[in-house]
Design a protein around this motif. Structure first.
Motif, PDB file in Angstrom:
ATOM      1  N   LEU A  38       2.006 -12.260  -1.500  1.00  6.37           N
ATOM      2  CA  LEU A  38       1.466 -11.206  -2.365  1.00  6.37           C
ATOM      3  C   LEU A  38       1.669 -11.517  -3.844  1.00  6.37           C
ATOM      4  CD1 LEU A  38       2.712  -8.085  -0.371  1.00  6.37           C
ATOM      5  CD2 LEU A  38       0.559  -9.336  -0.151  1.00  6.37           C
ATOM      6  N   VAL A  42      -1.425  -6.966  -4.929  1.00  5.76           N
ATOM      7  CA  VAL A  42      -1.347  -6.383  -3.609  1.00  5.76           C
ATOM      8  C   VAL A  42      -2.296  -5.190  -3.484  1.00  5.76           C
ATOM      9  CG1 VAL A  42       0.617  -4.918  -4.256  1.00  5.76           C
ATOM     10  CG2 VAL A  42       0.283  -5.517  -1.888  1.00  5.76           C
ATOM     11  N   ASP A  46      -1.779  -4.110   2.163  1.00  2.41           N
ATOM     12  CA  ASP A  46      -0.819  -5.214   2.076  1.00  2.41           C
ATOM     13  C   ASP A  46       0.579  -4.672   1.782  1.00  2.41           C
ATOM     14  OD1 ASP A  46      -2.861  -7.100   2.405  1.00  2.41           O
ATOM     15  OD2 ASP A  46      -3.227  -7.193   0.243  1.00  2.41           O
ATOM     16  N   TYR A  47       0.648  -3.717   0.879  1.00  7.37           N
ATOM     17  CA  TYR A  47       1.940  -3.114   0.513  1.00  7.37           C
ATOM     18  C   TYR A  47       2.550  -2.403   1.718  1.00  7.37           C
ATOM     19  CZ  TYR A  47       5.326  -0.074  -1.797  1.00  7.37           C
ATOM     20  OH  TYR A  47       6.474   0.585  -2.158  1.00  7.37           O
ATOM     21  N   ASN A  49       1.909  -2.761   4.921  1.00  3.30           N
ATOM     22  CA  ASN A  49       2.181  -3.656   6.050  1.00  3.30           C
ATOM     23  C   ASN A  49       3.234  -4.722   5.743  1.00  3.30           C
ATOM     24  OD1 ASN A  49       0.329  -2.326   7.685  1.00  3.30           O
ATOM     25  ND2 ASN A  49      -1.359  -3.600   6.973  1.00  3.30           N
ATOM     26  N   GLY A  50       3.563  -4.895   4.463  1.00  2.00           N
ATOM     27  CA  GLY A  50       4.586  -5.874   4.092  1.00  2.00           C
ATOM     28  C   GLY A  50       5.969  -5.418   4.533  1.00  2.00           C
TER      29      GLY A  50
END
Length: 155
Positions: A38, A42, A46-47, A49-50
């Motif tokens: 990332l 992001v 993405d944030y 699921n990170g």
């Protein structure tokens, strides 16, 4: 009687036994190590699921210090909980964890890392200094408060 001065985010209403003075406004940012997937920014998914490292003084996810400033009901994949921002950033620096930390408060700790805005709206907050009223007129305490105001004032 063991702490002369404290800094932090305080509730709007304080009792008469505590004095408070605002020092600066801050906001949350995402921080990852250089080379992280990332690293270039992001998206919200993405944030979410990170893998995250979260700061909580109690060690409980429900007490994460960033929760009051994030959208309610936000669900992250929290892998570990630490007690302070320096520990969160140290873990993010050496792993693929994402740290969500105050921008201004952690500027020096984030050197060499990638920081970017949260991919969702978040609330700004005020960092204040707090002290007991019995210290109001104490010359050394007044000096200490003035030093803190000077360090926290915009450059």
């Amino acid at each position: 009687g063991q702490v002369d001065l404290e800094t932090g985010v305080v509730e709007a209403v304080l009792g008469p036994e505590v004095r408070a003075q605002a020092l600066f406004r801050d906001r949350l940012v995402c921080v990852v190590r250089k080379g992280h997937a990332l690293d270039a920014g992001v998206a919200r998914t993405d944030y979410l699921n990170g893998r995250h490292v979260v700061v909580s003084r109690s060690g409980q996810l429900t007490d994460a210090v960033d929760l009051p400033f994030l959208p309610s009901g936000l669900q992250r994949d929290v892998r570990t909980i630490v007690s302070d921002f320096s520990a969160a950033l140290a873990l993010a620096r050496e792993t693929d964890l994402i740290a969500t930390v105050p921008d201004r408060h952690t500027t020096n700790l984030r050197h060499g890392m990638t920081s970017f805005s949260l991919p969702m709206p978040s609330k700004e907050f005020t960092v204040s200094m707090l002290w007991h009223p019995r210290m109001d007129a104490d010359p050394l305490h007044r000096w200490l408060r003035s030093c803190l105001r000077e360090v926290c004032s915009p450059a």
